[in-house]
Design a protein around this motif. Structure first.
Motif, PDB file in Angstrom:
ATOM      1  N   LEU A   1      -9.274   1.072  -8.677  1.00 57.72           N
ATOM      2  CA  LEU A   1      -8.367   0.370  -9.439  1.00 57.72           C
ATOM      3  C   LEU A   1      -8.157   1.179 -10.465  1.00 57.72           C
ATOM      4  N   ILE A   2      -6.487   1.859 -10.277  1.00 59.71           N
ATOM      5  CA  ILE A   2      -5.976   2.782 -11.466  1.00 59.71           C
ATOM      6  C   ILE A   2      -5.669   1.868 -12.166  1.00 59.71           C
ATOM      7  N   ILE A   3      -5.732   1.375 -13.862  1.00 56.15           N
ATOM      8  CA  ILE A   3      -5.523   0.697 -14.723  1.00 56.15           C
ATOM      9  C   ILE A   3      -4.408   1.698 -15.303  1.00 56.15           C
ATOM     10  N   THR A   4      -3.038   0.954 -15.692  1.00 49.62           N
ATOM     11  CA  THR A   4      -1.961   2.590 -16.574  1.00 49.62           C
ATOM     12  C   THR A   4      -1.257   1.155 -16.823  1.00 49.62           C
TER      13      THR A   4
ATOM     14  N   ASP B   1       5.379  11.390 -11.504  1.00 45.46           N
ATOM     15  CA  ASP B   1       5.796  10.704 -10.097  1.00 45.46           C
ATOM     16  C   ASP B   1       4.178  11.600  -9.544  1.00 45.46           C
ATOM     17  N   LEU B   2       3.143  12.648 -10.577  1.00 46.68           N
ATOM     18  CA  LEU B   2       1.852  12.747  -9.940  1.00 46.68           C
ATOM     19  C   LEU B   2       1.719  11.988 -10.180  1.00 46.68           C
ATOM     20  N   LEU B   3       1.290  10.734 -10.619  1.00 44.45           N
ATOM     21  CA  LEU B   3       0.669   9.657 -10.523  1.00 44.45           C
ATOM     22  C   LEU B   3       0.829   8.762  -8.856  1.00 44.45           C
ATOM     23  N   ILE B   4       2.458   8.841  -8.855  1.00 48.58           N
ATOM     24  CA  ILE B   4       2.240   8.025  -7.470  1.00 48.58           C
ATOM     25  C   ILE B   4       2.193   8.313  -5.708  1.00 48.58           C
ATOM     26  N   ALA B   5       2.596   9.797  -6.501  1.00 48.29           N
ATOM     27  CA  ALA B   5       2.111  10.966  -5.030  1.00 48.29           C
ATOM     28  C   ALA B   5       1.166  10.530  -4.326  1.00 48.29           C
ATOM     29  N   THR B   6      -0.272  10.867  -6.049  1.00 49.90           N
ATOM     30  CA  THR B   6      -1.649  10.430  -5.622  1.00 49.90           C
ATOM     31  C   THR B   6      -2.103   9.090  -5.272  1.00 49.90           C
ATOM     32  N   LEU B   7      -1.674   8.219  -5.512  1.00 51.82           N
ATOM     33  CA  LEU B   7      -1.340   6.847  -5.822  1.00 51.82           C
ATOM     34  C   LEU B   7      -1.887   6.871  -4.183  1.00 51.82           C
ATOM     35  N   GLU B   8      -0.181   6.509  -2.993  1.00 54.38           N
ATOM     36  CA  GLU B   8       0.137   7.407  -2.239  1.00 54.38           C
ATOM     37  C   GLU B   8      -1.146   8.141  -0.895  1.00 54.38           C
ATOM     38  N   ARG B   9      -1.747   8.559  -1.113  1.00 53.97           N
ATOM     39  CA  ARG B   9      -2.418   9.606  -1.434  1.00 53.97           C
ATOM     40  C   ARG B   9      -3.698   8.866  -1.298  1.00 53.97           C
TER      41      ARG B   9
ATOM     42  N   CYS C   1      -7.439   0.976  -3.156  1.00 53.54           N
ATOM     43  CA  CYS C   1      -7.225   1.578  -3.258  1.00 53.54           C
ATOM     44  C   CYS C   1      -5.787   0.796  -4.309  1.00 53.54           C
ATOM     45  N   ARG C   2      -6.203  -0.106  -5.718  1.00 55.07           N
ATOM     46  CA  ARG C   2      -4.919  -0.982  -6.430  1.00 55.07           C
ATOM     47  C   ARG C   2      -4.113   0.118  -7.455  1.00 55.07           C
ATOM     48  N   LEU C   3      -2.979  -0.664  -7.583  1.00 51.96           N
ATOM     49  CA  LEU C   3      -2.290   0.097  -9.094  1.00 51.96           C
ATOM     50  C   LEU C   3      -2.686  -0.956 -10.129  1.00 51.96           C
ATOM     51  N   LEU C   4      -2.948  -1.592 -11.268  1.00 50.53           N
ATOM     52  CA  LEU C   4      -2.696  -2.424 -12.174  1.00 50.53           C
ATOM     53  C   LEU C   4      -2.222  -1.990 -13.111  1.00 50.53           C
ATOM     54  N   PHE C   5      -0.789  -2.369 -13.195  1.00 51.06           N
ATOM     55  CA  PHE C   5       0.119  -1.675 -14.513  1.00 51.06           C
ATOM     56  C   PHE C   5       0.100  -3.471 -15.693  1.00 51.06           C
ATOM     57  N   LEU C   6      -0.402  -2.815 -16.854  1.00 44.40           N
ATOM     58  CA  LEU C   6       0.116  -3.837 -17.658  1.00 44.40           C
ATOM     59  C   LEU C   6       1.052  -3.619 -18.476  1.00 44.40           C
TER      60      LEU C   6
ATOM     61  N   VAL D   1       7.221   4.069 -11.927  1.00 47.30           N
ATOM     62  CA  VAL D   1       4.930   2.799 -11.986  1.00 47.30           C
ATOM     63  C   VAL D   1       4.789   1.988 -11.663  1.00 47.30           C
ATOM     64  N   ARG D   2       4.952   1.476 -12.738  1.00 51.84           N
ATOM     65  CA  ARG D   2       5.452  -0.620 -12.289  1.00 51.84           C
ATOM     66  C   ARG D   2       6.410  -0.849 -11.048  1.00 51.84           C
ATOM     67  N   ASP D   3       7.335   0.070 -10.671  1.00 49.55           N
ATOM     68  CA  ASP D   3       7.815  -0.349  -9.215  1.00 49.55           C
ATOM     69  C   ASP D   3       6.719  -0.419  -8.925  1.00 49.55           C
ATOM     70  N   HIS D   4       6.103   1.115  -8.342  1.00 54.76           N
ATOM     71  CA  HIS D   4       4.470   0.972  -7.212  1.00 54.76           C
ATOM     72  C   HIS D   4       3.438  -0.101  -7.760  1.00 54.76           C
ATOM     73  N   ALA D   5       3.665  -0.966  -8.276  1.00 53.42           N
ATOM     74  CA  ALA D   5       2.146  -1.417  -8.939  1.00 53.42           C
ATOM     75  C   ALA D   5       2.433  -2.939  -8.388  1.00 53.42           C
ATOM     76  N   ASP D   6       0.695  -2.747  -7.779  1.00 54.59           N
ATOM     77  CA  ASP D   6       0.113  -4.053  -6.875  1.00 54.59           C
ATOM     78  C   ASP D   6      -0.214  -4.903  -7.794  1.00 54.59           C
ATOM     79  N   TYR D   7       0.406  -4.884  -9.009  1.00 50.56           N
ATOM     80  CA  TYR D   7      -0.318  -5.993 -10.140  1.00 50.56           C
ATOM     81  C   TYR D   7       0.227  -5.593 -10.874  1.00 50.56           C
ATOM     82  N   VAL D   8       1.386  -6.712 -11.604  1.00 49.63           N
ATOM     83  CA  VAL D   8       1.457  -6.676 -12.653  1.00 49.63           C
ATOM     84  C   VAL D   8       1.402  -7.626 -13.532  1.00 49.63           C
ATOM     85  N   VAL D   9       1.261  -7.262 -15.208  1.00 53.04           N
ATOM     86  CA  VAL D   9       0.167  -8.378 -16.441  1.00 53.04           C
ATOM     87  C   VAL D   9       0.745  -8.250 -17.305  1.00 53.04           C
TER      88      VAL D   9
END
Length: 176
Positions: free
Chosen positions: A4-7, A67-75, A83-88, A129-137
């Protein structure tokens, strides 16, 4: 392996979220550069179950283009890592209030920027990054207890449903 990537926005509760996840058994790494995430995931996979639940906190302190984070997330999503991205997030007024309460400087308040300008700049930088998030809280009005409850609900959903995204918002007095 569950990663889980928290950003999200500075002042939105990422550190609190990391503490909550650590309390329920996640291994937490704060401020790991995006380019090291894949190698770290490989290390965790080779640990024979020792690091099966990992949360990585990533924010503007990394000083990298997002964009490095987005590319890494996709990889990472193309591998066998779950892998999931949580955007707070939080509204600007809540973030400003939290910084006033803690008397800390916003990471982007250098170069004569006021707190409101720093928050607006960060929001603009993080939008992709928010646009790529699996979860937005949205934690604008969350208490610590409400944040804990929402995270536990999301993690249960994370395990049960691999394909759903969710937007959570609430109106409770904040003490983050």
């Amino acid at each position: 392996m569950e990663l889980l990537i928290i950003t999200g926005m500075s002042g939105s509760g990422k550190s609190r979220a990391a503490s909550i996840l650590e309390d329920i058994g996640y291994y937490i790494v704060d401020n790991l550069p995006a380019e090291m995430m894949v190698k770290f995931a490989d290390f965790c996979i080779s640990s024979h179950g020792h690091y099966d639940r990992v949360a990585l906190v990533y924010d503007v302190r990394a000083g990298e283009p997002f964009d490095l984070l987005i590319a890494t997330l996709e990889r990472l999503k193309r591998t066998n890592v779950d892998c999931r991205l949580l955007f707070l997030d939080a509204d600007t007024a809540a973030i400003i209030n939290r910084y006033k309460e803690t008397r800390r400087a916003h990471p982007l308040s250098a170069e004569g920027r006021g707190i409101e300008q720093a928050v607006m700049l960060e929001r603009q930088m993080l939008q992709p990054v928010r646009d790529h998030a699996d979860y937005v809280v949205d934690t604008s009005s969350f208490s610590v207890g409400k944040l804990r409850s929402e995270l536990l609900d999301l993690l249960l959903e994370f395990i049960q449903d691999e394909s759903r995204s969710v937007l959570v918002s609430s109106h409770i007095i904040s003490d983050l």
